[in-house]
Scaffold this motif. Structure first.
Motif, PDB file in Angstrom:
ATOM      1  N   LYS A 291      -4.220-105.403  30.746  1.00  0.00           N
ATOM      2  CA  LYS A 291      -3.572-106.426  31.576  1.00  0.00           C
ATOM      3  C   LYS A 291      -3.721-106.099  33.065  1.00  0.00           C
ATOM      4  CE  LYS A 291       1.020-108.371  32.281  1.00  0.00           C
ATOM      5  NZ  LYS A 291       2.422-108.309  31.870  1.00  0.00           N
ATOM      6  N   ASP A 292      -3.528-104.846  33.448  1.00  0.00           N
ATOM      7  CA  ASP A 292      -3.666-104.448  34.849  1.00  0.00           C
ATOM      8  C   ASP A 292      -5.108-104.569  35.334  1.00  0.00           C
ATOM      9  OD1 ASP A 292      -0.970-103.926  35.203  1.00  0.00           O
ATOM     10  OD2 ASP A 292      -1.174-101.841  34.553  1.00  0.00           O
ATOM     11  N   VAL A 293      -6.048-104.246  34.474  1.00  0.00           N
ATOM     12  CA  VAL A 293      -7.459-104.355  34.860  1.00  0.00           C
ATOM     13  C   VAL A 293      -7.847-105.830  35.021  1.00  0.00           C
ATOM     14  CG1 VAL A 293      -9.827-103.805  34.201  1.00  0.00           C
ATOM     15  CG2 VAL A 293      -8.011-102.183  33.738  1.00  0.00           C
ATOM     16  N   MET A 294      -7.302-106.700  34.196  1.00  0.00           N
ATOM     17  CA  MET A 294      -7.575-108.136  34.354  1.00  0.00           C
ATOM     18  C   MET A 294      -7.018-108.638  35.690  1.00  0.00           C
ATOM     19  SD  MET A 294      -9.434-109.438  32.054  1.00  0.00           S
ATOM     20  CE  MET A 294      -9.201-111.180  32.271  1.00  0.00           C
ATOM     21  N   LYS A 295      -5.828-108.187  36.060  1.00  0.00           N
ATOM     22  CA  LYS A 295      -5.264-108.559  37.361  1.00  0.00           C
ATOM     23  C   LYS A 295      -6.115-108.002  38.498  1.00  0.00           C
ATOM     24  CE  LYS A 295      -0.472-108.875  35.806  1.00  0.00           C
ATOM     25  NZ  LYS A 295       0.859-108.267  35.901  1.00  0.00           N
ATOM     26  N   LEU A 296      -6.618-106.793  38.326  1.00  0.00           N
ATOM     27  CA  LEU A 296      -7.496-106.184  39.318  1.00  0.00           C
ATOM     28  C   LEU A 296      -8.781-106.990  39.478  1.00  0.00           C
ATOM     29  CD1 LEU A 296      -8.348-103.745  41.145  1.00  0.00           C
ATOM     30  CD2 LEU A 296      -9.305-102.762  39.063  1.00  0.00           C
ATOM     31  N   SER A 297      -9.342-107.459  38.387  1.00  0.00           N
ATOM     32  CA  SER A 297     -10.592-108.212  38.472  1.00  0.00           C
ATOM     33  C   SER A 297     -10.394-109.560  39.151  1.00  0.00           C
ATOM     34  CB  SER A 297     -11.210-108.399  37.084  1.00  0.00           C
ATOM     35  OG  SER A 297     -10.405-109.226  36.287  1.00  0.00           O
ATOM     36  N   LEU A 298      -9.209-110.098  39.110  1.00  0.00           N
ATOM     37  CA  LEU A 298      -8.936-111.376  39.781  1.00  0.00           C
ATOM     38  C   LEU A 298      -8.639-111.197  41.269  1.00  0.00           C
ATOM     39  CD1 LEU A 298      -6.723-113.107  37.079  1.00  0.00           C
ATOM     40  CD2 LEU A 298      -9.126-113.573  37.616  1.00  0.00           C
ATOM     41  N   LYS A 299      -7.995-110.098  41.631  1.00  0.00           N
ATOM     42  CA  LYS A 299      -7.585-109.893  43.024  1.00  0.00           C
ATOM     43  C   LYS A 299      -8.468-108.914  43.793  1.00  0.00           C
ATOM     44  CE  LYS A 299      -2.752-110.982  42.299  1.00  0.00           C
ATOM     45  NZ  LYS A 299      -1.379-110.546  42.480  1.00  0.00           N
ATOM     46  N   SER A 300      -9.320-108.191  43.130  1.00  0.00           N
ATOM     47  CA  SER A 300     -10.274-107.217  43.669  1.00  0.00           C
ATOM     48  C   SER A 300      -9.640-105.903  44.148  1.00  0.00           C
ATOM     49  CB  SER A 300     -11.151-107.811  44.774  1.00  0.00           C
ATOM     50  OG  SER A 300     -10.479-107.890  45.997  1.00  0.00           O
ATOM     51  N   LYS A 301      -8.346-105.817  44.246  1.00  0.00           N
ATOM     52  CA  LYS A 301      -7.702-104.528  44.525  1.00  0.00           C
ATOM     53  C   LYS A 301      -6.313-104.534  43.904  1.00  0.00           C
ATOM     54  CE  LYS A 301      -5.766-105.631  49.060  1.00  0.00           C
ATOM     55  NZ  LYS A 301      -5.712-105.235  50.466  1.00  0.00           N
TER      56      LYS A 301
END
Length: 103
Positions: free
Chosen positions: A14-24
């Motif tokens: 879940k955190d990696v998916m959020k990272l991929s959407l926001k880039s950081k």
């Protein structure tokens, strides 16, 4: 799943998916900002596009599958790839674009 470059904390899907959407994104353990590495970003983009284009070109050429069927495969393929991409990411402490560090 990727690990934080500072503390080695294993990130959740879940955190990696959020990272991929926001880039950081901030690491939950050490609170340092983490980015998707440039190399990882390149290879996941390359592999996902080639994994779709090559089989579709093969099917189109040798089995004469029509374009409407290929376009119907896209809505199935994109969510499947989006679900699997976080498993291939690596994290970085710095954000790099075209080989240069971005602040």
């Amino acid at each position: 799943m990727p690990h934080c470059q500072n503390c080695g904390f294993k990130w959740s899907w879940k955190d990696v998916m959020k990272l991929s959407l926001k880039s950081k994104r901030e690491c939950q353990n050490c609170h340092k900002i983490q980015y998707i590495s440039a190399k990882s970003n390149f290879w996941t983009t390359f592999l996902t596009s080639m994994a779709f284009l090559l089989p579709m070109n093969f099917l189109r050429t040798y089995y004469e599958i029509s374009w409407p069927w290929i376009f119907l495969a896209i809505p199935i393929y994109i969510p499947l790839v989006s679900l699997l991409m976080p498993f291939f990411y690596k994290l970085s402490n710095t954000q790099k674009r075209f080989g240069k560090t971005v602040e």
